[in-house]
Design a protein around this motif. Structure first.
Motif, PDB file in Angstrom:
ATOM      1  N   GLY A 196     -52.080  36.084  31.703  1.00 16.36           N
ATOM      2  CA  GLY A 196     -53.053  37.128  31.413  1.00 16.36           C
ATOM      3  C   GLY A 196     -52.497  38.194  30.477  1.00 16.36           C
ATOM      4  O   GLY A 196     -53.245  38.979  29.911  1.00 16.36           O
ATOM      5  N   TRP A 197     -51.190  38.233  30.297  1.00 15.11           N
ATOM      6  CA  TRP A 197     -50.553  39.216  29.433  1.00 15.11           C
ATOM      7  C   TRP A 197     -50.846  38.937  27.966  1.00 15.11           C
ATOM      8  O   TRP A 197     -51.168  39.853  27.215  1.00 15.11           O
ATOM      9  CB  TRP A 197     -49.055  39.208  29.698  1.00 15.11           C
ATOM     10  CG  TRP A 197     -48.269  40.227  28.952  1.00 15.11           C
ATOM     11  CD1 TRP A 197     -47.497  40.016  27.861  1.00 15.11           C
ATOM     12  CD2 TRP A 197     -48.177  41.612  29.232  1.00 15.11           C
ATOM     13  NE1 TRP A 197     -46.921  41.172  27.450  1.00 15.11           N
ATOM     14  CE2 TRP A 197     -47.322  42.187  28.271  1.00 15.11           C
ATOM     15  CE3 TRP A 197     -48.731  42.439  30.199  1.00 15.11           C
ATOM     16  CZ2 TRP A 197     -47.004  43.524  28.249  1.00 15.11           C
ATOM     17  CZ3 TRP A 197     -48.410  43.772  30.183  1.00 15.11           C
ATOM     18  CH2 TRP A 197     -47.567  44.307  29.207  1.00 15.11           C
ATOM     19  N   VAL A 198     -50.717  37.656  27.566  1.00 14.72           N
ATOM     20  CA  VAL A 198     -50.963  37.292  26.168  1.00 14.72           C
ATOM     21  C   VAL A 198     -52.248  36.487  26.005  1.00 14.72           C
ATOM     22  O   VAL A 198     -52.588  36.088  24.897  1.00 14.72           O
ATOM     23  CB  VAL A 198     -49.771  36.501  25.577  1.00 14.72           C
ATOM     24  CG1 VAL A 198     -48.553  37.358  25.488  1.00 14.72           C
ATOM     25  CG2 VAL A 198     -49.513  35.236  26.356  1.00 14.72           C
ATOM     26  N   ASN A 199     -52.932  36.219  27.110  1.00 11.84           N
ATOM     27  CA  ASN A 199     -54.178  35.456  27.117  1.00 11.84           C
ATOM     28  C   ASN A 199     -53.996  34.083  26.471  1.00 11.84           C
ATOM     29  O   ASN A 199     -54.713  33.692  25.570  1.00 11.84           O
ATOM     30  CB  ASN A 199     -55.308  36.227  26.442  1.00 11.84           C
ATOM     31  CG  ASN A 199     -56.658  35.735  26.900  1.00 11.84           C
ATOM     32  OD1 ASN A 199     -56.766  35.106  27.959  1.00 11.84           O
ATOM     33  ND2 ASN A 199     -57.684  36.011  26.115  1.00 11.84           N
ATOM     34  N   LYS A 243     -46.267  39.552  36.548  1.00  4.07           N
ATOM     35  CA  LYS A 243     -47.187  39.222  37.653  1.00  4.07           C
ATOM     36  C   LYS A 243     -48.625  39.054  37.177  1.00  4.07           C
ATOM     37  O   LYS A 243     -49.569  39.527  37.807  1.00  4.07           O
ATOM     38  CB  LYS A 243     -47.095  40.272  38.757  1.00  4.07           C
ATOM     39  CG  LYS A 243     -45.721  40.348  39.361  1.00  4.07           C
ATOM     40  CD  LYS A 243     -45.653  41.364  40.452  1.00  4.07           C
ATOM     41  CE  LYS A 243     -44.230  41.394  40.985  1.00  4.07           C
ATOM     42  NZ  LYS A 243     -44.020  42.414  41.967  1.00  4.07           N
ATOM     43  N   VAL A 244     -48.779  38.387  36.051  1.00  2.35           N
ATOM     44  CA  VAL A 244     -50.111  38.160  35.504  1.00  2.35           C
ATOM     45  C   VAL A 244     -50.411  36.675  35.348  1.00  2.35           C
ATOM     46  O   VAL A 244     -51.368  36.298  34.687  1.00  2.35           O
ATOM     47  CB  VAL A 244     -50.282  38.870  34.138  1.00  2.35           C
ATOM     48  CG1 VAL A 244     -50.271  40.371  34.308  1.00  2.35           C
ATOM     49  CG2 VAL A 244     -49.222  38.434  33.159  1.00  2.35           C
ATOM     50  N   LEU A 245     -49.640  35.815  35.986  1.00  3.30           N
ATOM     51  CA  LEU A 245     -49.825  34.372  35.852  1.00  3.30           C
ATOM     52  C   LEU A 245     -50.945  33.903  36.775  1.00  3.30           C
ATOM     53  O   LEU A 245     -50.957  34.188  37.967  1.00  3.30           O
ATOM     54  CB  LEU A 245     -48.513  33.660  36.182  1.00  3.30           C
ATOM     55  CG  LEU A 245     -48.385  32.224  35.747  1.00  3.30           C
ATOM     56  CD1 LEU A 245     -48.580  32.088  34.245  1.00  3.30           C
ATOM     57  CD2 LEU A 245     -47.015  31.684  36.125  1.00  3.30           C
ATOM     58  N   ASP A 246     -51.905  33.186  36.199  1.00  2.26           N
ATOM     59  CA  ASP A 246     -53.057  32.688  36.942  1.00  2.26           C
ATOM     60  C   ASP A 246     -52.900  31.184  37.140  1.00  2.26           C
ATOM     61  O   ASP A 246     -53.008  30.404  36.195  1.00  2.26           O
ATOM     62  CB  ASP A 246     -54.338  32.992  36.167  1.00  2.26           C
ATOM     63  CG  ASP A 246     -55.578  32.534  36.895  1.00  2.26           C
ATOM     64  OD1 ASP A 246     -55.486  32.208  38.094  1.00  2.26           O
ATOM     65  OD2 ASP A 246     -56.642  32.508  36.252  1.00  2.26           O
ATOM     66  N   LYS A 252     -54.871  29.342  38.968  1.00  2.00           N
ATOM     67  CA  LYS A 252     -56.162  28.702  39.207  1.00  2.00           C
ATOM     68  C   LYS A 252     -56.636  27.928  37.985  1.00  2.00           C
ATOM     69  O   LYS A 252     -57.425  27.013  38.094  1.00  2.00           O
ATOM     70  CB  LYS A 252     -57.208  29.747  39.599  1.00  2.00           C
ATOM     71  CG  LYS A 252     -56.898  30.406  40.927  1.00  2.00           C
ATOM     72  CD  LYS A 252     -57.881  31.497  41.241  1.00  2.00           C
ATOM     73  CE  LYS A 252     -57.460  32.209  42.507  1.00  2.00           C
ATOM     74  NZ  LYS A 252     -58.267  33.401  42.761  1.00  2.00           N
ATOM     75  N   ARG A 253     -56.115  28.309  36.817  1.00  3.19           N
ATOM     76  CA  ARG A 253     -56.486  27.620  35.582  1.00  3.19           C
ATOM     77  C   ARG A 253     -55.540  26.459  35.343  1.00  3.19           C
ATOM     78  O   ARG A 253     -54.458  26.385  35.898  1.00  3.19           O
ATOM     79  CB  ARG A 253     -56.441  28.590  34.407  1.00  3.19           C
ATOM     80  CG  ARG A 253     -57.480  29.699  34.578  1.00  3.19           C
ATOM     81  CD  ARG A 253     -57.533  30.601  33.429  1.00  3.19           C
ATOM     82  NE  ARG A 253     -58.099  29.928  32.256  1.00  3.19           N
ATOM     83  CZ  ARG A 253     -58.408  30.544  31.142  1.00  3.19           C
ATOM     84  NH1 ARG A 253     -58.203  31.844  31.048  1.00  3.19           N
ATOM     85  NH2 ARG A 253     -58.903  29.905  30.120  1.00  3.19           N
ATOM     86  N   ASN A 254     -55.986  25.531  34.514  1.00  5.58           N
ATOM     87  CA  ASN A 254     -55.181  24.364  34.191  1.00  5.58           C
ATOM     88  C   ASN A 254     -54.985  24.301  32.693  1.00  5.58           C
ATOM     89  O   ASN A 254     -55.953  24.050  31.985  1.00  5.58           O
ATOM     90  CB  ASN A 254     -55.864  23.104  34.705  1.00  5.58           C
ATOM     91  CG  ASN A 254     -54.990  21.882  34.575  1.00  5.58           C
ATOM     92  OD1 ASN A 254     -53.815  21.982  34.273  1.00  5.58           O
ATOM     93  ND2 ASN A 254     -55.587  20.731  34.818  1.00  5.58           N
ATOM     94  N   PRO A 255     -53.825  24.525  32.133  1.00  6.95           N
ATOM     95  CA  PRO A 255     -52.528  24.848  32.732  1.00  6.95           C
ATOM     96  C   PRO A 255     -52.477  26.299  33.191  1.00  6.95           C
ATOM     97  O   PRO A 255     -53.374  27.078  32.876  1.00  6.95           O
ATOM     98  CB  PRO A 255     -51.552  24.620  31.573  1.00  6.95           C
ATOM     99  CG  PRO A 255     -52.336  24.925  30.355  1.00  6.95           C
ATOM    100  CD  PRO A 255     -53.737  24.458  30.664  1.00  6.95           C
ATOM    101  N   PRO A 256     -51.423  26.689  33.930  1.00  9.17           N
ATOM    102  CA  PRO A 256     -51.314  28.082  34.368  1.00  9.17           C
ATOM    103  C   PRO A 256     -51.458  29.043  33.184  1.00  9.17           C
ATOM    104  O   PRO A 256     -50.896  28.817  32.119  1.00  9.17           O
ATOM    105  CB  PRO A 256     -49.910  28.151  34.972  1.00  9.17           C
ATOM    106  CG  PRO A 256     -49.650  26.762  35.432  1.00  9.17           C
ATOM    107  CD  PRO A 256     -50.313  25.885  34.439  1.00  9.17           C
ATOM    108  N   PRO A 281     -43.704  26.736  35.122  1.00  8.92           N
ATOM    109  CA  PRO A 281     -44.561  27.251  36.205  1.00  8.92           C
ATOM    110  C   PRO A 281     -44.778  26.272  37.353  1.00  8.92           C
ATOM    111  O   PRO A 281     -45.246  26.673  38.410  1.00  8.92           O
ATOM    112  CB  PRO A 281     -45.888  27.555  35.506  1.00  8.92           C
ATOM    113  CG  PRO A 281     -45.564  27.666  34.078  1.00  8.92           C
ATOM    114  CD  PRO A 281     -44.377  26.806  33.838  1.00  8.92           C
ATOM    115  N   LEU A 282     -44.431  25.000  37.185  1.00  6.63           N
ATOM    116  CA  LEU A 282     -44.591  24.040  38.278  1.00  6.63           C
ATOM    117  C   LEU A 282     -43.571  24.256  39.391  1.00  6.63           C
ATOM    118  O   LEU A 282     -43.804  23.889  40.526  1.00  6.63           O
ATOM    119  CB  LEU A 282     -44.432  22.610  37.748  1.00  6.63           C
ATOM    120  CG  LEU A 282     -45.519  22.116  36.807  1.00  6.63           C
ATOM    121  CD1 LEU A 282     -45.172  20.730  36.323  1.00  6.63           C
ATOM    122  CD2 LEU A 282     -46.860  22.112  37.503  1.00  6.63           C
TER     123      LEU A 282
END
Length: 101
Positions: free
Chosen positions: A37-40, A25-28, A30-34, A15-16
Motif C-alpha cells: 500500500g506504500w507504493v501501490n 506495515k502496509v502489506l496487504d 488479501k490480494r494476489n500477489p501481496p 512475502p510467502l
C-alpha cells in the motif's frame, strides 16, 4: 502463481515466508500477489528497503540465513619440529617455581 503463506521459511526472502515483515506495515495479503500500500504495487520482497525478517536472518543478497551452512576449516595441531633440550626444560621449571606456578 497462487500466493500462500508458508509455514516453513523460504530460501529467498519474500512475502510467502512466515518470518517476512513489512517495516511500513502496509502489506496487504488479501490480494494476489501481496500488495504494498506504500507504493501501490506488488510487493518486491527482499529488494524493498522496508523488508524485515523477524528471525534476523535476512542476508544482503536476499537469501535466508536459516538455509546457509557455515564453512568450517579443520585446523591441524601445529607440529613441533625440534624436541626441547633438557637444559631448556630445567630453566622453564625454575622460572615457573620462582613465580609460584
Amino acid at each position: 502463481m497462487d500466493w500462500v503463506l508458508s509455514r516453513e521459511p523460504t530460501e529467498i526472502c519474500n512475502p510467502l515466508c512466515r518470518f517476512f515483515r513489512c517495516g511500513k506495515k502496509v502489506l496487504d495479503f488479501k490480494r494476489n500477489p501481496p500488495w504494498c500500500g506504500w507504493v501501490n504495487a506488488a510487493c518486491i520482497g527482499f529488494k524493498c528497503p522496508y523488508s524485515q525478517c523477524i528471525q534476523v536472518k535476512l542476508l544482503p543478497d536476499g537469501r535466508c540465513g536459516l538455509f546457509v551452512k557455515r564453512k568450517t576449516v579443520e585446523q591441524e595441531a601445529p607440529e613441533f619440529t625440534k624436541p626441547l633440550k633438557a637444559d631448556t626444560v630445567n630453566r622453564v621449571r625454575k622460572k615457573l617455581d620462582k613465580l609460584g606456578i
